[in-house]
Design an enzyme around this catalytic site. Sequence first.
Site, PDB file in Angstrom:
ATOM      1  N   GLY A  69      41.700  37.427  35.881  1.00 43.15           N
ATOM      2  CA  GLY A  69      42.688  36.768  36.734  1.00 43.15           C
ATOM      3  C   GLY A  69      42.987  35.355  36.249  1.00 43.15           C
ATOM      4  N   THR A  70      41.964  34.676  35.777  1.00 42.37           N
ATOM      5  CA  THR A  70      42.139  33.313  35.268  1.00 42.37           C
ATOM      6  C   THR A  70      43.130  33.309  34.107  1.00 42.37           C
ATOM      7  OG1 THR A  70      39.905  32.717  35.947  1.00 42.37           O
ATOM      8  CG2 THR A  70      40.890  31.387  34.184  1.00 42.37           C
ATOM      9  N   ASN A 149      41.223  32.785  48.466  1.00 48.09           N
ATOM     10  CA  ASN A 149      39.927  33.387  48.133  1.00 48.09           C
ATOM     11  C   ASN A 149      38.796  32.872  49.009  1.00 48.09           C
ATOM     12  OD1 ASN A 149      40.945  31.200  46.302  1.00 48.09           O
ATOM     13  ND2 ASN A 149      38.750  31.007  45.927  1.00 48.09           N
ATOM     14  N   GLN A 178      43.179  38.208  44.986  1.00 47.91           N
ATOM     15  CA  GLN A 178      42.420  38.629  46.179  1.00 47.91           C
ATOM     16  C   GLN A 178      43.164  39.688  47.002  1.00 47.91           C
ATOM     17  OE1 GLN A 178      39.419  38.234  47.284  1.00 47.91           O
ATOM     18  NE2 GLN A 178      38.752  36.684  45.836  1.00 47.91           N
ATOM     19  N   SER A 198      43.172  41.054  38.890  1.00 50.67           N
ATOM     20  CA  SER A 198      41.890  41.097  38.184  1.00 50.67           C
ATOM     21  C   SER A 198      41.113  42.324  38.657  1.00 50.67           C
ATOM     22  CB  SER A 198      41.119  39.823  38.507  1.00 50.67           C
ATOM     23  OG  SER A 198      39.873  39.845  37.869  1.00 50.67           O
ATOM     24  N   HIS A 200      37.977  43.301  38.595  1.00 50.15           N
ATOM     25  CA  HIS A 200      36.654  43.280  39.245  1.00 50.15           C
ATOM     26  C   HIS A 200      36.744  43.003  40.744  1.00 50.15           C
ATOM     27  CE1 HIS A 200      35.551  38.868  39.629  1.00 50.15           C
ATOM     28  NE2 HIS A 200      36.544  38.748  38.770  1.00 50.15           N
ATOM     29  N   THR A 236      42.798  42.591  19.788  1.00 48.01           N
ATOM     30  CA  THR A 236      42.595  44.037  19.914  1.00 48.01           C
ATOM     31  C   THR A 236      42.326  44.400  21.367  1.00 48.01           C
ATOM     32  OG1 THR A 236      41.757  44.119  17.682  1.00 48.01           O
ATOM     33  CG2 THR A 236      41.189  45.991  19.095  1.00 48.01           C
ATOM     34  N   CYS A 325      33.056  30.508  42.109  1.00 49.27           N
ATOM     35  CA  CYS A 325      33.038  29.588  40.974  1.00 49.27           C
ATOM     36  C   CYS A 325      32.335  28.295  41.324  1.00 49.27           C
ATOM     37  CB  CYS A 325      34.455  29.251  40.539  1.00 49.27           C
ATOM     38  SG  CYS A 325      35.417  30.709  40.303  1.00 49.27           S
TER      39      CYS A 325
HETATM   40  N1  PLP Z   1      42.555  33.781  41.759  1.00 42.36           N
HETATM   41  C1  PLP Z   1      41.874  34.036  42.880  1.00 42.36           C
HETATM   42  C2  PLP Z   1      42.566  33.924  44.196  1.00 42.36           C
HETATM   43  C3  PLP Z   1      40.529  34.426  42.807  1.00 42.36           C
HETATM   44  O1  PLP Z   1      39.853  34.689  43.927  1.00 42.36           O
HETATM   45  C4  PLP Z   1      39.902  34.512  41.536  1.00 42.36           C
HETATM   46  C5  PLP Z   1      38.466  34.868  41.420  1.00 42.36           C
HETATM   47  O2  PLP Z   1      37.669  34.583  42.287  1.00 42.36           O
HETATM   48  C6  PLP Z   1      40.673  34.254  40.392  1.00 42.36           C
HETATM   49  C7  PLP Z   1      41.999  33.879  40.543  1.00 42.36           C
HETATM   50  C8  PLP Z   1      40.084  34.354  39.016  1.00 42.36           C
HETATM   51  O3  PLP Z   1      39.874  35.698  38.667  1.00 42.36           O
HETATM   52  P1  PLP Z   1      38.830  36.072  37.495  1.00 42.36           P
HETATM   53  O4  PLP Z   1      37.473  35.953  38.065  1.00 42.36           O
HETATM   54  O5  PLP Z   1      39.166  37.483  37.132  1.00 42.36           O
HETATM   55  O6  PLP Z   1      39.097  35.128  36.389  1.00 42.36           O
END
Ligand code: PLP
Length: 392
Positions: A69-70, A149, A178, A198, A200, A236, A325
């Site tokens: 997601g990042t 989040n 989310q 994302s 996961h 890749t 995080c």
């Molecule tokens: N954006 C939101 C709202 C999230 O909750 C998160 C992860 O907690 C992310 C972005 C980042 O996702 P990733 O952990 O896959 O980098």
Amino acid sequence: MLYLDHAATTPPYDEVIDAVAEVMKLHYGNPSSIHKLGMQAEKLLNSSKDVIAGLLGVLPQEIIYTSCGTESNNMAIKGVAYNYRNRGNHMITTQIEHPSVLEVFKQLEKEGFRVTYLPVDERGIVSLDALQEALSEETILVSVMQVNNEVGSVQPIEEIGKLLAAYPKTIFHVDAVQSLTKLPLPPKAWRVDLFSASAHKFRGPKGVGFLYKQEGIHLLPLLGGGGQEYGLRSGTENVPLLVGMAKALRLSMEHMAEKSAKRYELRRRLVQGIADIPELALTGSQAEAETAPHIVHFSFPGMKAEVVVHALEKRDIYISTKSACGSGESDPSKVMLAMGCSRERAVSGLRVSFSDTHSLADADQFLSALRQTVQELAPMLHQTSARKGQRK
Ligand code: PLP
């Protein structure tokens, strides 16, 4: 064991783990190779994209695979900023975005872009009037998360899309990390140009995600190289994880209405139980249209959130302080401060996040452990305030 930290990450489906392992074992070819093994891998890559696009009602070429997601957020925001800077240098976001959005905007500010950070109200929701006021012909990007989040507040994405209809040159990005699989987000109907996801967070593997990019929107690529992902994301492709992500999305989107009803039922039970504990204070709005179905946020004013997390951990129950995080830190939650909460509440915020696989019995087990934990910890609270009183 009671894992109630699904907003941090989710346990992958068994079927996903099996599919990833099988592709790793049998289909390890590079999708760019022209021989049979490469072609097999390419076929898997394309079919995973077809599955994802089909589930979301978009075109396969509108899905760009990323590592998380990042990365999707970085690709969207920097990609628009660098590609469209000749149109204008103003961008709009909110004060409560995930760091993978906020930090990118801070960096772009240093590079000369002007960024408006919209405030939120006590529910954790942005005002459409404030957005309208901030918009101008210079605005190249609006980036708003669908579900926060930390506290789970839901932003009015559909209404923002309607408002942006009068600004055809402004690109609309949604961080849906989310919300995807929890709430609807039809990008075409809601005028969303880009959204981040994302795997996961929806019971897929870690280290894989995607960006939806409406056809016709151009992004400056962040990674140069072999030209994979339509030249937008060289490197890749991780075929096993991409197959796993497609499978996880399909499984999570099955029976979505029932799953959503189940989550809201669990949420109501948790909210009621927490409201009945006088030492605790629920955060934000509890109206179902304004909150994610899988997150409940509250505080234990006067008590550091970490103390509660570790006390519950001793009972084999896992919840979170703030977002994953930053959970090691005990500084106040910026999201709660933005919502107007006191500093005392903002250092004591706790997040419970769950899945449709949890039962009402799980919710009751958590509430009973929480009640006992609060009873055990409450005397510490009184000692601290008595000490403070003596010092006065
Ligand atoms: N954006 C939101 C709202 C999230 O909750 C998160 C992860 O907690 C992310 C972005 C980042 O996702 P990733 O952990 O896959 O980098």
